[in-house]
Enzyme design. Sequence first.
Site, short mmCIF file in Angstrom:
data_model
loop_
_atom_site.label_atom_id
_atom_site.label_comp_id
_atom_site.label_asym_id
_atom_site.label_seq_id
_atom_site.Cartn_x
_atom_site.Cartn_y
_atom_site.Cartn_z
CG HIS A 202 -2.19 -0.64 1.06
ND1 HIS A 202 -2.87 -0.59 -0.14
CD2 HIS A 202 -2.95 -1.37 1.89
CE1 HIS A 202 -3.99 -1.26 -0.01
NE2 HIS A 202 -4.07 -1.76 1.21
NE ARG A 309 13.20 -12.28 -6.48
CZ ARG A 309 13.58 -11.22 -7.20
NH1 ARG A 309 12.70 -10.33 -7.59
NH2 ARG A 309 14.86 -11.07 -7.54
NE ARG A 345 13.24 -17.57 -7.39
CZ ARG A 345 13.98 -16.54 -7.02
NH1 ARG A 345 15.10 -16.27 -7.65
NH2 ARG A 345 13.58 -15.75 -6.05
CD GLU A 442 19.93 -18.28 -8.40
OE1 GLU A 442 19.82 -17.07 -8.14
OE2 GLU A 442 19.09 -19.12 -8.06
CG ASN A 465 19.83 -10.01 -8.20
OD1 ASN A 465 20.26 -9.25 -9.06
ND2 ASN A 465 18.55 -10.10 -7.89
CG ASP A 466 21.81 -15.40 -5.41
OD1 ASP A 466 22.33 -14.99 -4.37
OD2 ASP A 466 20.59 -15.65 -5.53
NE ARG A 476 21.07 -11.03 -3.24
CZ ARG A 476 20.13 -11.70 -3.90
NH1 ARG A 476 20.39 -12.91 -4.39
NH2 ARG A 476 18.95 -11.21 -4.11
CB CYS A 513 15.18 -13.07 -13.95
SG CYS A 513 15.96 -14.44 -13.10
C1 PEP Z 1 19.13 -13.54 -8.78
O1 PEP Z 1 19.82 -14.15 -7.96
O2 PEP Z 1 19.61 -12.84 -9.70
C2 PEP Z 1 17.67 -13.59 -8.71
C3 PEP Z 1 16.93 -13.04 -9.65
O3 PEP Z 1 17.13 -14.20 -7.63
P1 PEP Z 1 16.95 -13.54 -6.18
O4 PEP Z 1 17.31 -12.09 -6.27
O5 PEP Z 1 15.52 -13.75 -5.82
O6 PEP Z 1 17.89 -14.35 -5.37
MG MG Z 2 18.99 -15.68 -6.74
#
Ligand code: PEP
Ligand code: MG
Length: 591
Positions: A202, A309, A345, A442, A465-466, A476, A513
Amino acid sequence: MRNKVHTPDNTKDEITIKGIGAAPGIAVGPAYVYSKQIPTVEEKSISQEEIEGEIERLRAANVRSEKELQKIHSFAEQKLGTQNAKIFEAQIMILNDSILMSTIEKRIKAERKNAESVVFDEISKYKRLMLAARDEYMHERAHDVEDVMNRIIRNIQDQRLFSRLEGEAIVITETLAPADAVIFSRNKILGYATDLGGITSHAALLSRSLKIPAAVGLRKATAIIQSGDFVALDGYAGTITIHPSEETITSLQSKAKRFTEFEEQLATIAKLPAVTKDNRTVELSSNVEFLEGVEFSLLQGSAGVGLYRTESQVLGQGQYPSEEEQFKEYEQAAEKVFPHSVIFRTFDIGGDKLAPEFYHEENPFLGWRGIRVCLDRPEMFLTQLRALLRASTRKNVRIMFPMVSTVQEVRLAKDFVHRAKEELRSRHCAFDANLKIGVMIEVPSAAMLAADIAHEVDFLSIGTNDLIQYLLAVDRDNSAVAPLYQQFHPAVLRTIKMVIDAGHSNDTWVGMCGEMAGDPLATILLLGLGIDELSVVPTVLPEIKKIIRSVSHKQAREIAESVLTLSTEQEIKDYLYTTTAKILPEIPLEV
Ligand code: PEP
Ligand code: MG
């Protein structure tokens, strides 16, 4: 609130916290850390003679609460429009629920208890029922019910609402209830920053409607920031900087100016395809966490969901949702996205995302995470797979496995899909027998084995990201090593190229992603490396589409080739900045 500091304090080091950009814009000013006043309720016995007075207190509190809510409602109508103001109509309806109120009065009489304790007990029952529903919408409604309950209790106790803000401020809070957002907006609120919440909370929706810059999901903002601290909030990047320097402020302000000018150009792009000048189409889809996010992503012009997710359904709950509960959510998402596709996922729990069966690990990012948890919990995994398969009858559902580090895991996960299909066949349940399966790349070992994995599945999706944290050995979430977390590190780029090439040589499409997919500085490079799909945070989607439409694939390939010859992140970023700015001079970029 008194604002002691109104200007940058050059004696302190600046600290930046990263969350999610929820409403665009830049805000610079003093912080006001708002902690919601939850009234404390003590159960007290009352005498026969006190009953009448207690009921009077309750009724007077109701009248006062309704007056407050009516005021908020009419203010919200002017500011947000009739539709958005309906949240408060619903809250008024709870107050006017005669069955609820007469039950409370009867219990005060029969049990001889003080009004606030009965209100707390009775309304909490409703709230618990709603929370048990495991439906994101019902959860939001449960918070509304809680809000009304606290309002009545506060009025029974004759407590004042929080003091008004003096002057302008950026509100820092754990979460923001709709009523708080509206009340605050009567003050000179420059921006909102919350510890919790995603893009569809919200707080995020209201901030966008109120056109107040906001960052959500900052996790530790209320712990680090103190009222009066001078802060700079970036609603585009989703960051808040404490004690920002003059240079940081100037650069944020010029960023705001560039963004506003650029955003005016993007208004019409949602319905256009993501295609390069020489007709190469890139699948441009969105990352979503909850069902509510799907609609917003489609409005932004998304061609489906590239990362759903699903673990968001589980986090913070005491148990995994049932097959029916999951099926309902997946089915609705698939319906909303149709005729586009949605990639679900499977639960990615562990690491920074706690599983319902909390389990302490010394080193959670290297521990029991993602597919490892799923393979160790056959019933949990099969339940999810059955729910996903049942939602696939439109043939627009895909399944993807997270945190894969071996080919063996892929084979085992596929066996589970096979078992789930068999179980559904024996139950005579329909599903898409050819449903496509993918793997997130990843973990460095999965990147090295991309060709072998591609051989096993229908698609790959790079989770930067990972991948970056594991490839570069940089947590991270650890701000102490944040400068080493480099998206444009040459090793990262060469790994991405290796994965894309491995996928293509096995006729497997390769998407991305991770957050990098939504970084405008990376778009041309990724196109040039041959990426087939980019799944991005919906807020940045129009911008990424604009870049794709401004460049030819040929140009992008040449740029990518040059980038791969460079050996430091800074050289790469500088080069990409210059080339992107040449192709699209009006684009605001961050380096
Ligand atoms: C990633 O690791 O890039 C990813 C998209 O997954 P999450 O950020 O949910 O770990
Ligand atoms: Mg990830």
